[in-house]
Design a protein around this motif. Structure first.
Motif, PDB file in Angstrom:
ATOM      1  N   ARG A  64       0.801  -1.231   0.000  1.00  0.00           N
ATOM      2  CA  ARG A  64       0.000   0.000   0.000  1.00  0.00           C
ATOM      3  C   ARG A  64       0.833   1.280   0.000  1.00  0.00           C
ATOM      4  NH1 ARG A  64      -5.289  -1.544  -1.140  1.00  0.00           N
ATOM      5  NH2 ARG A  64      -5.659  -3.560  -0.139  1.00  0.00           N
ATOM      6  N   TYR A  65       2.122   1.177   0.318  1.00  0.00           N
ATOM      7  CA  TYR A  65       2.972   2.368   0.375  1.00  0.00           C
ATOM      8  C   TYR A  65       4.428   1.942   0.461  1.00  0.00           C
ATOM      9  CZ  TYR A  65       3.250   1.311   5.381  1.00  0.00           C
ATOM     10  OH  TYR A  65       3.466   0.685   6.590  1.00  0.00           O
TER      11      TYR A  65
ATOM     12  N   ALA B 211       7.446   5.776  -8.583  1.00  0.00           N
ATOM     13  CA  ALA B 211       6.656   6.285  -9.701  1.00  0.00           C
ATOM     14  C   ALA B 211       6.657   5.317 -10.872  1.00  0.00           C
ATOM     15  CB  ALA B 211       7.188   7.645 -10.130  1.00  0.00           C
TER      16      ALA B 211
ATOM     17  N   ASP C  20       4.436   2.053  -9.528  1.00  0.00           N
ATOM     18  CA  ASP C  20       3.003   2.326  -9.357  1.00  0.00           C
ATOM     19  C   ASP C  20       2.828   3.779  -8.923  1.00  0.00           C
ATOM     20  OD1 ASP C  20       0.332   2.493  -8.782  1.00  0.00           O
ATOM     21  OD2 ASP C  20       0.276   0.808  -7.390  1.00  0.00           O
ATOM     22  N   PRO C  21       2.458   4.664  -9.837  1.00  0.00           N
ATOM     23  CA  PRO C  21       2.311   6.088  -9.495  1.00  0.00           C
ATOM     24  C   PRO C  21       1.245   6.362  -8.440  1.00  0.00           C
ATOM     25  CG  PRO C  21       2.321   5.758 -11.883  1.00  0.00           C
ATOM     26  CD  PRO C  21       2.192   4.401 -11.262  1.00  0.00           C
ATOM     27  N   ALA C  22       0.370   5.377  -8.188  1.00  0.00           N
ATOM     28  CA  ALA C  22      -0.665   5.573  -7.164  1.00  0.00           C
ATOM     29  C   ALA C  22      -0.176   5.199  -5.774  1.00  0.00           C
ATOM     30  CB  ALA C  22      -1.907   4.745  -7.514  1.00  0.00           C
ATOM     31  N   LEU C  23       1.045   4.711  -5.667  1.00  0.00           N
ATOM     32  CA  LEU C  23       1.570   4.236  -4.385  1.00  0.00           C
ATOM     33  C   LEU C  23       2.104   5.417  -3.563  1.00  0.00           C
ATOM     34  CD1 LEU C  23       1.753   1.266  -3.423  1.00  0.00           C
ATOM     35  CD2 LEU C  23       4.180   1.338  -4.020  1.00  0.00           C
ATOM     36  N   PRO C  24       1.604   5.617  -2.335  1.00  0.00           N
ATOM     37  CA  PRO C  24       2.106   6.726  -1.509  1.00  0.00           C
ATOM     38  C   PRO C  24       3.511   6.462  -0.976  1.00  0.00           C
ATOM     39  CG  PRO C  24      -0.082   5.999  -0.789  1.00  0.00           C
ATOM     40  CD  PRO C  24       0.458   4.950  -1.707  1.00  0.00           C
TER      41      PRO C  24
ATOM     42  N   GLY D  70       4.680  13.380  -8.705  1.00  0.00           N
ATOM     43  CA  GLY D  70       3.242  13.146  -8.785  1.00  0.00           C
ATOM     44  C   GLY D  70       2.729  12.111  -7.811  1.00  0.00           C
ATOM     45  N   LEU D  71       3.537  11.768  -6.806  1.00  0.00           N
ATOM     46  CA  LEU D  71       3.148  10.751  -5.830  1.00  0.00           C
ATOM     47  C   LEU D  71       2.435  11.386  -4.640  1.00  0.00           C
ATOM     48  CD1 LEU D  71       6.536   8.794  -5.789  1.00  0.00           C
ATOM     49  CD2 LEU D  71       4.451   8.155  -7.030  1.00  0.00           C
ATOM     50  N   THR D  72       1.642  10.593  -3.963  1.00  0.00           N
ATOM     51  CA  THR D  72       1.011  11.029  -2.723  1.00  0.00           C
ATOM     52  C   THR D  72       2.026  10.932  -1.593  1.00  0.00           C
ATOM     53  OG1 THR D  72      -1.171  10.293  -3.435  1.00  0.00           O
ATOM     54  CG2 THR D  72      -0.835  10.561  -1.062  1.00  0.00           C
TER      55      THR D  72
ATOM     56  N   ARG E  11      -5.395   6.661   4.332  1.00  0.00           N
ATOM     57  CA  ARG E  11      -5.982   6.473   3.004  1.00  0.00           C
ATOM     58  C   ARG E  11      -5.295   7.354   1.986  1.00  0.00           C
ATOM     59  NH1 ARG E  11      -8.254   1.670   3.646  1.00  0.00           N
ATOM     60  NH2 ARG E  11      -9.667   1.626   5.436  1.00  0.00           N
TER      61      ARG E  11
END
Length: 249
Positions: free
Chosen positions: A104-105, A131, A134-138, A155-157, A249
Protein backbone atom coordinates in the motif's frame (compact mmCIF):
# COMPACT_ATOMS: atom_id res chain seq x y z
CA UNK A 1 -4.49 8.28 12.87
CA UNK A 2 -2.35 5.51 11.43
CA UNK A 3 0.06 3.61 13.71
CA UNK A 4 3.01 1.95 11.97
CA UNK A 5 5.96 -0.20 13.01
CA UNK A 6 8.90 -1.93 11.34
CA UNK A 7 8.33 -5.68 10.98
CA UNK A 8 10.00 -8.68 9.38
CA UNK A 9 13.45 -7.56 10.45
CA UNK A 10 14.82 -10.98 11.31
CA UNK A 11 16.92 -13.03 8.93
CA UNK A 12 16.86 -16.79 8.52
CA UNK A 13 16.73 -18.44 11.94
CA UNK A 14 17.12 -15.11 13.74
CA UNK A 15 14.05 -13.13 14.80
CA UNK A 16 14.03 -9.46 15.78
CA UNK A 17 10.90 -8.22 17.52
CA UNK A 18 7.54 -9.93 17.94
CA UNK A 19 5.95 -9.54 14.52
CA UNK A 20 2.80 -11.51 15.33
CA UNK A 21 2.03 -9.52 18.47
CA UNK A 22 2.70 -6.17 16.78
CA UNK A 23 0.38 -7.09 13.92
CA UNK A 24 -2.38 -7.21 16.51
CA UNK A 25 -1.69 -3.58 17.50
CA UNK A 26 -0.49 -1.51 14.54
CA UNK A 27 -2.52 -0.52 11.50
CA UNK A 28 0.40 -0.39 9.03
CA UNK A 29 3.41 -2.70 8.83
CA UNK A 30 6.69 -1.50 7.30
CA UNK A 31 8.05 -4.83 6.10
CA UNK A 32 11.78 -5.32 5.51
CA UNK A 33 12.44 -6.38 1.94
CA UNK A 34 15.64 -8.42 2.26
CA UNK A 35 18.35 -5.79 1.83
CA UNK A 36 18.82 -4.45 5.37
CA UNK A 37 16.94 -7.35 7.00
CA UNK A 38 14.33 -9.94 6.16
CA UNK A 39 14.32 -12.87 3.76
CA UNK A 40 11.73 -14.37 1.40
CA UNK A 41 10.13 -16.67 3.98
CA UNK A 42 9.94 -13.87 6.57
CA UNK A 43 8.43 -11.52 4.00
CA UNK A 44 5.82 -14.13 3.11
CA UNK A 45 4.98 -14.85 6.75
CA UNK A 46 4.55 -11.20 7.72
CA UNK A 47 2.50 -10.38 4.62
CA UNK A 48 0.18 -13.30 5.34
CA UNK A 49 -0.23 -12.21 8.96
CA UNK A 50 -0.91 -8.62 7.96
CA UNK A 51 -3.50 -9.68 5.40
CA UNK A 52 -5.34 -11.79 7.98
CA UNK A 53 -5.54 -8.86 10.39
CA UNK A 54 -6.36 -6.13 7.88
CA UNK A 55 -3.03 -4.37 8.48
CA UNK A 56 -1.74 -2.29 5.56
CA UNK A 57 1.57 -3.54 4.13
CA UNK A 58 4.32 -1.06 3.31
CA UNK A 59 7.62 -1.83 1.61
CA UNK A 60 10.47 -0.75 3.87
CA UNK A 61 13.26 -0.51 1.32
CA UNK A 62 16.78 -0.03 2.63
CA UNK A 63 20.39 0.04 1.59
CA UNK A 64 22.01 -3.25 0.56
CA UNK A 65 23.58 -3.59 4.03
CA UNK A 66 22.64 -6.70 5.99
CA UNK A 67 25.73 -6.49 8.20
CA UNK A 68 24.98 -2.92 9.25
CA UNK A 69 21.18 -3.32 9.43
CA UNK A 70 20.87 -0.59 6.82
CA UNK A 71 22.07 2.07 9.22
CA UNK A 72 25.25 2.98 7.33
CA UNK A 73 25.02 5.53 4.53
CA UNK A 74 25.98 4.32 1.06
CA UNK A 75 26.82 6.75 -1.74
CA UNK A 76 24.94 5.06 -4.55
CA UNK A 77 24.80 5.80 -8.22
CA UNK A 78 21.25 7.22 -8.49
CA UNK A 79 20.20 4.70 -11.12
CA UNK A 80 21.48 1.81 -9.03
CA UNK A 81 19.63 3.06 -5.96
CA UNK A 82 16.44 3.47 -8.00
CA UNK A 83 16.73 -0.11 -9.20
CA UNK A 84 17.53 -1.49 -5.74
CA UNK A 85 14.42 0.20 -4.33
CA UNK A 86 12.31 -1.03 -7.25
CA UNK A 87 13.61 -4.58 -6.74
CA UNK A 88 12.64 -4.58 -3.06
CA UNK A 89 9.24 -3.04 -3.69
CA UNK A 90 8.34 -5.54 -6.39
CA UNK A 91 9.56 -8.51 -4.34
CA UNK A 92 7.44 -7.61 -1.32
CA UNK A 93 4.43 -6.87 -3.49
CA UNK A 94 4.67 -10.40 -4.87
CA UNK A 95 4.31 -11.89 -1.39
CA UNK A 96 1.53 -9.43 -0.54
CA UNK A 97 -0.41 -10.48 -3.63
CA UNK A 98 0.01 -14.17 -2.80
CA UNK A 99 -1.52 -13.31 0.60
CA UNK A 100 -4.52 -11.74 -1.13
CA UNK A 101 -3.57 -8.09 -0.75
CA UNK A 102 -0.90 -5.72 -2.08
CA UNK A 103 1.73 -3.26 -0.96
CA UNK A 104 0.00 0.00 0.00
CA UNK A 105 2.97 2.37 0.37
CA UNK A 106 6.75 2.64 0.53
CA UNK A 107 8.85 3.86 3.43
CA UNK A 108 12.67 3.94 3.32
CA UNK A 109 14.57 2.37 6.20
CA UNK A 110 17.38 3.61 8.43
CA UNK A 111 20.22 5.43 6.73
CA UNK A 112 18.31 5.59 3.45
CA UNK A 113 15.39 7.25 5.25
CA UNK A 114 17.72 9.79 6.86
CA UNK A 115 19.72 10.44 3.70
CA UNK A 116 16.68 10.80 1.46
CA UNK A 117 15.30 13.31 3.95
CA UNK A 118 18.12 15.74 3.13
CA UNK A 119 19.74 14.55 -0.14
CA UNK A 120 17.73 15.49 -3.26
CA UNK A 121 19.63 13.00 -5.41
CA UNK A 122 18.87 9.94 -3.30
CA UNK A 123 15.37 11.25 -2.62
CA UNK A 124 14.81 11.52 -6.36
CA UNK A 125 16.02 7.96 -6.89
CA UNK A 126 13.56 6.61 -4.31
CA UNK A 127 10.70 8.62 -5.78
CA UNK A 128 11.57 7.47 -9.31
CA UNK A 129 11.42 3.81 -8.26
CA UNK A 130 7.94 4.24 -6.77
CA UNK A 131 6.66 6.28 -9.70
CA UNK A 132 7.85 3.72 -12.22
CA UNK A 133 6.34 0.79 -10.31
CA UNK A 134 3.00 2.33 -9.36
CA UNK A 135 2.31 6.09 -9.49
CA UNK A 136 -0.66 5.57 -7.16
CA UNK A 137 1.57 4.24 -4.38
CA UNK A 138 2.11 6.73 -1.51
CA UNK A 139 5.48 7.48 0.08
CA UNK A 140 5.64 7.59 3.88
CA UNK A 141 8.28 10.07 5.08
CA UNK A 142 9.03 13.08 7.25
CA UNK A 143 7.07 16.24 6.47
CA UNK A 144 9.11 18.93 4.74
CA UNK A 145 11.90 16.50 3.80
CA UNK A 146 13.74 16.27 0.49
CA UNK A 147 11.94 12.97 -0.10
CA UNK A 148 8.56 14.59 0.47
CA UNK A 149 9.43 17.22 -2.14
CA UNK A 150 10.81 14.67 -4.62
CA UNK A 151 7.77 12.44 -4.24
CA UNK A 152 5.40 15.36 -4.75
CA UNK A 153 7.37 16.48 -7.82
CA UNK A 154 7.01 12.95 -9.21
CA UNK A 155 3.24 13.15 -8.78
CA UNK A 156 3.15 10.75 -5.83
CA UNK A 157 1.01 11.03 -2.72
CA UNK A 158 3.07 12.00 0.33
CA UNK A 159 1.98 10.74 3.74
CA UNK A 160 3.77 12.53 6.58
CA UNK A 161 4.85 10.52 9.62
CA UNK A 162 6.12 11.29 13.08
CA UNK A 163 8.06 9.15 15.53
CA UNK A 164 6.68 8.52 18.98
CA UNK A 165 9.99 7.27 20.34
CA UNK A 166 12.53 9.62 18.75
CA UNK A 167 13.74 13.04 19.89
CA UNK A 168 13.31 16.00 17.56
CA UNK A 169 15.68 18.88 16.75
CA UNK A 170 14.56 22.53 16.59
CA UNK A 171 14.29 22.35 12.78
CA UNK A 172 11.79 19.49 13.01
CA UNK A 173 14.22 16.77 11.95
CA UNK A 174 15.12 13.72 14.04
CA UNK A 175 18.04 13.93 16.45
CA UNK A 176 20.70 11.57 14.99
CA UNK A 177 20.98 8.22 16.75
CA UNK A 178 24.65 8.97 17.38
CA UNK A 179 23.68 11.73 19.81
CA UNK A 180 22.60 11.17 23.44
CA UNK A 181 18.86 11.18 24.00
CA UNK A 182 18.01 10.46 20.36
CA UNK A 183 15.75 7.57 21.35
CA UNK A 184 13.04 8.02 23.98
CA UNK A 185 12.93 5.17 26.49
CA UNK A 186 10.40 6.45 29.03
CA UNK A 187 7.02 4.93 28.04
CA UNK A 188 5.13 7.90 29.45
CA UNK A 189 7.18 10.30 27.32
CA UNK A 190 6.63 8.18 24.20
CA UNK A 191 2.88 8.07 24.75
CA UNK A 192 2.70 11.80 25.46
CA UNK A 193 4.65 12.61 22.30
CA UNK A 194 2.40 10.43 20.17
CA UNK A 195 -0.75 12.06 21.51
CA UNK A 196 0.65 15.56 21.06
CA UNK A 197 1.60 14.85 17.45
CA UNK A 198 -1.74 13.26 16.67
CA UNK A 199 -3.99 15.81 18.34
CA UNK A 200 -2.05 19.07 17.96
CA UNK A 201 0.30 18.31 15.03
CA UNK A 202 3.36 19.46 16.95
CA UNK A 203 6.26 17.96 18.90
CA UNK A 204 8.34 19.17 21.82
CA UNK A 205 12.09 19.67 21.56
CA UNK A 206 14.81 19.57 24.22
CA UNK A 207 14.25 23.08 25.63
CA UNK A 208 10.55 22.46 26.16
CA UNK A 209 9.41 24.50 23.18
CA UNK A 210 7.42 22.86 20.40
CA UNK A 211 7.70 22.84 16.61
CA UNK A 212 5.09 21.95 13.98
CA UNK A 213 4.84 18.25 13.11
CA UNK A 214 1.83 17.68 10.81
CA UNK A 215 1.50 13.90 10.47
CA UNK A 216 -0.99 11.27 9.32
CA UNK A 217 0.95 8.29 10.68
CA UNK A 218 2.93 7.66 13.86
CA UNK A 219 5.79 5.16 14.06
CA UNK A 220 6.72 3.04 17.06
CA UNK A 221 9.89 1.04 16.44
CA UNK A 222 9.37 -2.70 16.63
CA UNK A 223 12.95 -3.55 17.66
CA UNK A 224 13.02 -1.63 20.94
CA UNK A 225 12.70 -3.26 24.36
CA UNK A 226 9.04 -3.71 25.28
CA UNK A 227 7.90 -2.63 21.82
CA UNK A 228 4.62 -4.53 21.87
CA UNK A 229 3.43 -3.15 25.20
CA UNK A 230 4.59 0.32 24.21
CA UNK A 231 2.68 0.15 20.94
CA UNK A 232 -0.44 -0.96 22.86
CA UNK A 233 -0.10 1.98 25.24
CA UNK A 234 0.29 4.40 22.34
CA UNK A 235 -2.76 2.97 20.56
CA UNK A 236 -4.87 3.08 23.72
CA UNK A 237 -3.82 6.68 24.33
CA UNK A 238 -4.71 7.73 20.78
CA UNK A 239 -8.11 6.08 21.12
CA UNK A 240 -8.54 7.71 24.52
CA UNK A 241 -7.86 11.09 22.93
CA UNK A 242 -10.85 10.54 20.64
CA UNK A 243 -8.95 9.44 17.55
CA UNK A 244 -9.82 6.55 15.27
CA UNK A 245 -6.73 4.39 14.78
CA UNK A 246 -6.79 3.06 11.22
CA UNK A 247 -4.56 2.80 8.14
CA UNK A 248 -4.11 6.08 6.28
CA UNK A 249 -5.98 6.47 3.00
Amino acid sequence: MDLNADLGEGFGAWRLGDDDALLGVVTSANVACGFHAGDPSTMRRVCAGAARRGVAIGAQAGYRDLAGFGRRRIDYDPGELRDDVLYQLAALDGFARVAGTRVRYLKPHGALYNTAAVDPVQAGAVAAAVAEYDPALPVLCQPGSALARAAADAGLTVVAEGFADRAYAPDGTLVPRSQPGAVLHDPAAVVAQAVLMATEQRVRIADGASVPCPVASICVHGDTLGAVELARRVRDALTGAGLTVAPFR
